[in-house]
Design an enzyme around this catalytic site. Structure first.
Site, PDB file in Angstrom:
ATOM      1  N   ARG A  90      32.672  41.353  27.538  1.00  0.00           N
ATOM      2  CA  ARG A  90      32.975  40.340  26.524  1.00  0.00           C
ATOM      3  C   ARG A  90      33.282  38.976  27.161  1.00  0.00           C
ATOM      4  O   ARG A  90      33.084  37.937  26.530  1.00  0.00           O
ATOM      5  CB  ARG A  90      34.130  40.831  25.653  1.00  0.00           C
ATOM      6  CG  ARG A  90      35.456  40.981  26.361  1.00  0.00           C
ATOM      7  CD  ARG A  90      36.409  41.935  25.654  1.00  0.00           C
ATOM      8  NE  ARG A  90      35.974  43.326  25.795  1.00  0.00           N
ATOM      9  CZ  ARG A  90      36.628  44.354  25.246  1.00  0.00           C
ATOM     10  NH1 ARG A  90      37.709  44.158  24.535  1.00  0.00           N
ATOM     11  NH2 ARG A  90      36.175  45.591  25.421  1.00  0.00           N
ATOM     12  N   LYS A 150      37.496  51.793  37.865  1.00  0.00           N
ATOM     13  CA  LYS A 150      37.094  52.995  37.136  1.00  0.00           C
ATOM     14  C   LYS A 150      37.303  54.243  37.997  1.00  0.00           C
ATOM     15  O   LYS A 150      37.319  54.154  39.233  1.00  0.00           O
ATOM     16  CB  LYS A 150      35.606  52.915  36.767  1.00  0.00           C
ATOM     17  CG  LYS A 150      35.252  51.869  35.733  1.00  0.00           C
ATOM     18  CD  LYS A 150      33.749  51.858  35.492  1.00  0.00           C
ATOM     19  CE  LYS A 150      33.356  50.824  34.449  1.00  0.00           C
ATOM     20  NZ  LYS A 150      33.794  51.206  33.096  1.00  0.00           N
TER      21      LYS A 150
END
Length: 499
Positions: free
Chosen positions: A357, A283
């Site tokens: 996920r 990030k």
């Protein structure tokens, strides 16, 4: 906080402060009129002087009002006209009134009496007002102090807080107690969310779950560590957890409250990425500190479980947390890696920052195989796409089960813990197609929140299931106002209790 119910006249109530209302036309409520009469028109004089008009959530604190027993009077505007056909407050407006009351009285020691029963209607009844009042006081009194140790000197400087709430009206004790339980669950979730990643690790969350079981005979906590997950074939989970020296954990809290121990449980599953760097798909550095909040789904499960244990409902509940750190170590997963999930389905990891996920899918498989739940709701700070779509107001709701959607939307309306239903149509599934595995872990630049939900849907095996994306609602603010919200604990508690 302590709670009392009283039928005493407003002018006779012994309290540090009594709260009464006026509408936006300046008309005093019956309780306010009683205090006005006892004080020879003092409240009406304040209205006529323009000190308060009665607009929504406007407050005026009046100390030393003559002729009454309470030490102070708080006048609060309701923003509606009592004589109007449209006099009912919306849920949002009502909570703004309650937050204004709690904020204006939160730094006063002693007891606060509230006269709000007259605001009840068929939609927001007196029990709802009592419950939400207790929750508002809980919100107002929240302070994060875990990493700011209080010295003896600082202790003397801590703000005073009310310790007793007196409800003027019917006996709504159970609603006050429910509001207190939910407020405590919210504040617990806020504390967990606000803790830094060097303290709140997967092991820390496991310890918190074990404390819940240690204090409650009808709760059993099971911890499955990273090595065990790897041995059972949970390759999706391990692909995330292996990049950190902090071992990943699958945390299971079993609450047995139903008379029939074999009754199928309702399961809530929280994403607990205690810090998310993005892994190899690193990030940007700006605001990366906020990635400590990537475990707020897990925090909401712990907060909801704490509240449910306090309320002791006659049902069976599974609270599950799938927890890891997502770090860019030398043995971390790489874009292009293919892993085999616990279900046996293979996944091409195109972006290591789509890690939530991956841990959730193996937890879904484990939960369905081992507990055969009647329903599952997962909660996750899953996608920036959901945040972009809904901002910080609504959590995203995804499900193809209409009954489950109705139940969650009803709980959201009741608690004002808002959700907005987003599409989960099979047409989106093809965006996850890849030549190299059964599916990819991302679906491209479009419909990111929906493709993330589509990914999870592939692991639900026909079980009634819904996904809550709380990326925009789990935390917010900046500077001194930045912090975890504790959402969606109110939604989850009301949803489960309605079961």
């Amino acid at each position: 906080m302590q709670y009392q119910v009283s039928n005493n006249a407003a002018a006779d109530v012994q309290a540090s402060c009594i709260v009464v209302t006026l509408d936006q036309s300046g008309k005093l409520s019956d309780a306010a009129q009683a205090i006005n009469s006892a004080s020879n028109g003092f409240l009406q004089a304040r209205v006529e002087a323009g000190d308060i008009s009665g607009k929504l959530a406007e407050t005026l604190l009046l100390p030393g009002v003559a002729g009454i027993s309470a030490a102070r009077v708080l006048l609060v505007g309701t923003g509606v006209e009592a004589e109007s056909s449209d006099k009912a407050l919306s849920t949002t407006s009502a909570i703004k009134v309650l937050d204004a009351i709690a904020s204006a009285t939160s730094k006063q020691s002693g007891s606060v009496a509230v006269s709000l029963a007259h605001l009840a209607d068929n939609t927001l009844n007196e029990a709802w007002w009592a419950e939400q009042t207790a929750m508002a006081f809980g919100r107002a009194q929240y302070r994060f102090t875990a990493t700011k140790p209080v010295t003896e000197t600082k202790a003397e400087e801590q703000p005073k807080q009310a310790d007793t709430l007196i409800w003027l009206g019917d006996d709504v004790s159970s609603s006050l107690e429910k509001g207190e339980a939910v407020a405590q669950g919210v504040n617990y979730a806020r504390d967990l969310g606000n803790l830094p990643g060097n303290i709140c690790t997967p092991s820390y969350l496991a310890e918190e779950a074990e404390k819940l079981a240690a204090d409650n005979a009808n709760v059993e906590t099971i911890i499955i560590d990273e090595d065990q997950m790897e041995a059972m074939g949970a390759g999706a989970f391990v692909s995330v957890a292996k990049g950190s020296i902090e071992p990943g954990k699958l945390i299971i809290m079993k609450y047995q409250g139903a008379d029939n121990a074999d009754e199928a449980p309702h399961m809530i599953l929280g994403k607990g990425i205690t810090f998310d760097t993005g892994g190899i798909s690193l990030k940007p550095g700006a605001k990366m500190d906020e990635m400590k909040y990537d475990m707020c789904g897990a925090a909401s499960v712990l907060g909801a479980m704490q509240a449910m244990v306090a309320l002791q409902p006659k049902q069976n509940i599974i609270g599950m947390i799938t927890s890891a750190e997502n770090m860019p170590a030398g043995h971390a997963s790489k874009p292009g890696d293919v892993v085999t999930s616990l279900s046996g389905k293979t996944i091409e990891i195109l972006n290591t920052d789509a890690e939530g996920r991956l841990v959730l899918c193996d937890a879904l498989t484990y939960g369905i195989n081992h507990f055969k739940p009647a329903s599952i709701v997962d909660i996750a700070t899953l996608t920036g796409a959901c945040m972009a779509a809904l901002g910080g107001v609504n959590s995203g709701l995804f499900t193809q089960d209409e009954s489950l959607a109705d139940e969650l939307q009803s709980a959201a309306r009741y608690s004002n813990d808002k959700v907005w239903r987003l599409p989960l149509e099979d047409d989106y599934q093809e965006l996850l197609d890849t030549n190299f595995a059964d599916m990819a872990n991302i679906g491209g630049p479009l419909a990111g929140a929906t493709t993330a939900a589509c990914f999870l849907a592939r692991f639900t095996e026909g079980t009634p299931w819904a996904h809550l994306d709380i990326a925009g609602t789990a935390w917010g603010g900046a500077g001194k106002s930045k912090g975890a919200s504790g959402r969606p604990v109110p939604l989850l508690v009301n949803y489960l209790l309605a079961k």
